[in-house]
Design an enzyme around this catalytic site. Structure first.
Site, PDB file in Angstrom:
ATOM      1  N   CYS A  86      -1.685  -2.187  -1.865  1.00 16.28           N
ATOM      2  CA  CYS A  86      -1.871  -2.582  -0.464  1.00 16.28           C
ATOM      3  C   CYS A  86      -3.335  -2.623  -0.039  1.00 16.28           C
ATOM      4  O   CYS A  86      -3.665  -3.285   0.943  1.00 16.28           O
ATOM      5  CB  CYS A  86      -1.112  -1.623   0.444  1.00 16.28           C
ATOM      6  N   HIS A 360       2.478  -7.088   7.094  1.00 19.76           N
ATOM      7  CA  HIS A 360       1.564  -6.518   6.090  1.00 19.76           C
ATOM      8  C   HIS A 360       1.625  -7.369   4.832  1.00 19.76           C
ATOM      9  O   HIS A 360       2.389  -7.086   3.909  1.00 19.76           O
ATOM     10  CB  HIS A 360       1.997  -5.078   5.815  1.00 19.76           C
ATOM     11  N   CYS A 390      -3.194   3.278   3.243  1.00 19.98           N
ATOM     12  CA  CYS A 390      -2.549   3.871   2.072  1.00 19.98           C
ATOM     13  C   CYS A 390      -2.225   2.754   1.092  1.00 19.98           C
ATOM     14  O   CYS A 390      -2.112   1.589   1.489  1.00 19.98           O
ATOM     15  CB  CYS A 390      -1.271   4.610   2.461  1.00 19.98           C
TER      16      CYS A 390
END
Length: 404
Positions: A86, A360, A390
């Site tokens: 991510c 996201h 994160c």
């Protein structure tokens, strides 16, 4: 940091506005837009550094290089593709900034892309262990939703807490869209004939309430009860074996308080003082510090606060020096615990909403958030912004931007 652009986020499903656009094209449109806005000659770009979370299928074969070619940039411009899950897009900008700060490069374009609606889900592993029994014995990793629910359980966050945070994300995003706060950086995505496919983010659900979210079932109860490889323990039991101070996992996350599945791309121009002076270009910000840290990989999602602390230490700053924060909303509990751990003022965190409302797009999100915080610093006439995320595998990334 000279400029930043992004596409709108399209719903990450077959009927989403961007599903039929190849991810190379999404990123190529960002590259073309940056060259037009800044006025640089693409032949001067010394590298195109791109983050991606899947590195397979449509995203494979070094999408950084292929997108630059598709953008019509000279074949002399190289491309690099990297993955920190991510945090990939944010890490790509860090790599660009490092190359420029070292004096090795003068002009680098960095960013990220992810078309989640086009993922081949046979790639990768939900446990992020490469299907390696030896590694699994050391770290019995679990799906991220189970990790997020474990974080909520350990922190004492109940369903109302995480749902209320999700509503705040939706409300803030709706206000930001209505006031045009994202307009400066969003480029409309166009089709082959020049028709506009998407102008603004497609994922937000304005009017979301805690009462409406209360009707959604927890998403990871069945996942937590599943037994990987028909083994003796479920995912919940594997996670609890590492955290015996709780006797169960309270499954509180669902699609309404977790990050949205979306398609999108973003890109940033990073340049040296030498290039800026030679070309008469005024930068918008400088990268004051960057950091990446590892954290315990079973719970996986607890590194945003440690990454931010390391970044602040490198910059010689404290939490009080930061005007605006972007904490990626992978799951509501992740953002809430980061706010608590760092003792942040919630009114300075994700002021325009976050990934719960906006989505996201894994490898692109970090680069998007850097542009978002810079736009908002300018709008509020503030100076310092910090982005922290994160990532899969138990890691976190952080970047401090300073307006100039």
């Amino acid at each position: 940091m000279v400029d930043a652009v992004r596409t709108p986020r399209g719903k990450g499903r077959p009927d989403g506005a961007l599903h039929d656009v190849h991810p190379q094209e999404l990123l190529a449109q960002c590259l073309r837009a940056l060259a037009g806005r800044v006025g640089f000659d693409p032949a001067e770009v010394e590298d195109v550094v791109v983050g991606n979370g899947i590195l397979a299928g449509d995203h494979g074969d070094c999408i950084g290089r292929l997108s630059a070619l598709l953008a019509g940039w000279p074949r002399t411009v190289p491309g690099l593709t990297l993955s920190r899950f991510c945090g990939s897009g944010q890490q790509a900008v860090t790599v660009a900034a490092t190359g420029v700060a070292s004096g090795a490069q003068d002009l680098v374009v960095a960013g990220g892309v992810e078309s989640m609606s086009r993922w081949d889900l046979t790639a990768g592993s939900v446990t992020i262990d490469g299907h390696n029994p030896a590694l699994r014995e050391l770290y019995p990793t679990v799906p991220q939703g189970v990790s997020a629910d474990l974080i909520a359980t350990l922190a004492g966050l109940d369903r109302t807490d995480v749902d209320a945070f999700a509503v705040r994300s939706q409300d803030r995003a709706a206000a930001a869209i209505a006031q045009g706060r994202f307009a400066a950086s969003i480029i409309p995505v166009t089709g082959p004939t020049g028709d506009v496919l998407l102008r603004q983010d497609e994922h937000p659900r304005p009017g979301t309430t805690v009462e409406r979210l209360a009707g959604l079932r927890p998403a990871f109860t069945a996942v937590g009860a599943a037994r990987p490889d028909d083994g003796p323990l479920s995912y919940d039991e594997l996670a609890l074996s590492r955290y015996p101070r709780v006797d169960h996992i309270d499954h509180v996350h669902h699609g309404g308080n977790s990050s949205g599945v979306v398609d999108g791309a973003a890109a940033v121009v990073v340049a040296s003082q030498r290039w800026l002076r030679a070309n008469g270009v005024t930068p918008r910000a400088r990268v004051r510090a960057t950091a990446a840290v590892g954290s315990e990989p079973v719970i996986m999602l607890t590194a945003p606060a440690p990454a931010a602390r390391r970044c602040l230490d490198r910059a010689g700053m404290t939490v009080a020096d930061v005007d605006l924060w972007e904490v990626n909303e992978a799951f509501a509990a992740v953002a809430l615990t980061t706010i608590t751990d760092l003792e942040l003022d919630p009114e300075r965190v994700n002021v325009n909403g976050g990934a719960i409302a906006l989505g996201h797009p894994i490898g692109a999100t970090g680069a998007m958030l850097l542009g978002t915080v810079l736009d908002e610093l300018e709008r509020q006439d503030r100076t310092i912004g910090l982005v922290t995320m994160c990532t899969g595998g138990g890691m976190g990334t952080a970047t401090i931007l300073e307006r100039v």
